[in-house]
Design a protein around this motif. Structure first.
Motif, PDB file in Angstrom:
ATOM      1  N   LEU A   1      41.977  36.266  41.326  1.00 60.89           N
ATOM      2  CA  LEU A   1      40.805  35.381  41.243  1.00 60.89           C
ATOM      3  C   LEU A   1      39.838  35.638  42.398  1.00 60.89           C
ATOM      4  N   TRP A   2      40.379  35.883  43.600  1.00 59.67           N
ATOM      5  CA  TRP A   2      39.508  36.141  44.753  1.00 59.67           C
ATOM      6  C   TRP A   2      38.737  37.446  44.566  1.00 59.67           C
ATOM      7  N   ILE A   3      39.418  38.480  44.094  1.00 62.14           N
ATOM      8  CA  ILE A   3      38.746  39.762  43.864  1.00 62.14           C
ATOM      9  C   ILE A   3      37.696  39.626  42.768  1.00 62.14           C
ATOM     10  N   THR A   4      38.006  38.829  41.739  1.00 58.40           N
ATOM     11  CA  THR A   4      37.044  38.591  40.662  1.00 58.40           C
ATOM     12  C   THR A   4      35.821  37.849  41.187  1.00 58.40           C
ATOM     13  N   TYR A   5      36.033  36.865  42.036  1.00 60.69           N
ATOM     14  CA  TYR A   5      34.915  36.109  42.635  1.00 60.69           C
ATOM     15  C   TYR A   5      34.057  37.033  43.500  1.00 60.69           C
ATOM     16  N   ARG A   6      34.717  37.853  44.313  1.00 59.74           N
ATOM     17  CA  ARG A   6      33.978  38.775  45.193  1.00 59.74           C
ATOM     18  C   ARG A   6      33.173  39.789  44.381  1.00 59.74           C
ATOM     19  N   ASP A   7      33.800  40.325  43.319  1.00 59.38           N
ATOM     20  CA  ASP A   7      33.088  41.281  42.469  1.00 59.38           C
ATOM     21  C   ASP A   7      31.889  40.632  41.792  1.00 59.38           C
ATOM     22  N   SER A   8      32.083  39.378  41.379  1.00 55.96           N
ATOM     23  CA  SER A   8      31.000  38.654  40.712  1.00 55.96           C
ATOM     24  C   SER A   8      29.812  38.467  41.657  1.00 55.96           C
ATOM     25  N   LYS A   9      30.096  38.132  42.909  1.00 57.67           N
ATOM     26  CA  LYS A   9      29.027  37.933  43.903  1.00 57.67           C
ATOM     27  C   LYS A   9      28.297  39.243  44.181  1.00 57.67           C
TER      28      LYS A   9
END
Length: 396
Positions: A264-272
């Motif tokens: 989830l953290w990597i997904t959030y970072r990629d999204s940003k």
């Protein structure tokens, strides 16, 4: 002196000789039930048959739960589900000592058998003990140390009946094997992961007796012409209750919670950053694909019928290995977006299977299943930016 000679013949000589020993009228045959142990392999308890004849100086225990390590290709057969167990005979004193030292309770049910039935059972067990007879193909549900007891008894005493009241409410096979294993342990997680939907059907009453505790309960309500089959029930050893020590931080739920949060953290970072962590996605999909290959091999390449129809393949799919190579590229091919939608559909199907009871999955998987669903949703949008133009994808 005669007693010592008989005992020597029974313990040290060939099993066939023992069949010629006539039991006295004082002989007793009983069923021993041992409580669960600390390790996964002994958490289901154990069952054995005891023969005691004080007049003849005999006190031995017959145990159908012994691995045959001398069987050729033992480990290969174990992996393929072709386990060979053997019947063993030991002095009862030594047999019980092991369970007492392991702090496992021991109960004994003395059977109400006629002298002729006792002799018949003795002869049967000694014949089974012969080298050519002692091995059998182990089956966790239908042919193990516990199921042997009612099978033998009904052969010796055909008129024996077992009242179905020993089961309060029929349970699924999965529920039965999880009774003595906490769900948030690696042993329980491994079993739930490896066994398929075939164990999620309700077990017939008689099939509950693959567990020693149900054999004990069944014998308590068994009878012959209205007379109880158990003449006396004794507690040979009462164990000291031990507090169960479980460390949440070394549990499967904690491990998958951390992995889920990482996704989830990597997904959030990629999204940003409007990017894709290509190496991470490639490694993740290789891992999921390899796990799926293991599920597939357990289903089709072994004789473990309990691992068939395992719908854990809905989240760990072997073809994800192919997806890994594409997600690792800067410009994946156009089919990747459709495949990601397919993976989302698979997760939905898995939830449906879980909700309607087709298969029960490990609870520890919940964090990573949620994380995977959100990751796939993000990737369906992210790869859209990076897809190869349709003209470059022709013939792919």
């Amino acid at each position: 002196m005669r007693k010592l000679l008989l005992l020597f013949i029974l313990i040290f000589c060939k099993p066939s000789f023992a069949q010629q020993i006539p039991l006295s009228d004082a002989a007793e045959i009983s069923v021993l039930t041992m409580g669960p142990g600390k390790d996964l392999y002994d958490s289901f308890g154990h069952t054995a048959i005891r023969l005691e004849d004080k007049v003849r100086g005999i006190d031995v225990t017959y145990n159908y739960g012994v691995y045959d390590f001398n069987d050729p290709n033992f480990y290969a057969k174990f992996a393929k589900g072709q386990m060979r167990y053997v019947l063993d005979r030991r002095r009862t004193e030594g047999f019980l000592r092991n369970y007492i030292e392991a702090n496992r309770w021991i109960k004994e049910q003395v059977l109400a058998l006629t002298p002729q039935e006792k002799q018949a059972m003795f002869n049967f067990l000694e014949n089974n003990l012969k080298p050519e007879n002692r091995a059998y193909n182990y089956d966790f549900f239908y042919d193990n140390c516990a199921t042997k007891i009612p099978q033998i008894l009904q052969d010796i005493v055909p008129e024996m009946t077992i009242d179905s009241s020993f089961v309060d409410a029929p349970k699924t096979f999965r529920t039965l094997i999880q009774q003595n294993v906490h769900w948030n342990t690696w042993g329980s997680f491994g079993m739930d992961l490896g066994i398929g939907s075939v164990v999620d059907r309700v077990a017939p009453v008689k099939d509950h007796m693959f567990l020693p505790e149900y054999v004990f309960k069944a014998l308590e309500v068994s009878s012959r012409d209205g007379a109880p089959m158990v003449a006396e029930t004794k507690t040979l050893f009462e164990n000291e209750p031990e507090e169960s020590k479980r460390n949440f931080f070394s549990s499967p739920l904690f491990a998958f919670l951390i992995l889920g949060l990482l996704i989830l953290w990597i997904t959030y970072r990629d999204s940003k950053n409007e990017s894709r962590s290509r190496i991470f996605d490639a490694v993740l999909q290789v891992f999921l694909g390899l796990v799926g290959v293991i599920f597939l091999l357990l289903w089709f390449a072994t004789d473990h019928y309990t691992t068939a129809y395992n719908y854990n393949l809905l989240w760990a799919f072997p073809l994800n290995i192919l997806l890994a190579f594409q997600l690792g590229k800067k410009h994946p091919k156009r089919w990747v977006k459709g495949y990601l939608k397919f993976l989302l559909l698979m997760l939905v199907l898995m939830c449906m299977h879980w909700l309607v009871g087709v298969q029960v999955f490990p609870k520890a998987l919940i964090p990573i299943l949620i994380a995977l669903a959100l990751r796939y949703l993000y990737l369906t949008k992210a790869v859209e930016r990076d897809l190869l133009p349709a003209v470059e994808d022709d013939g792919a």
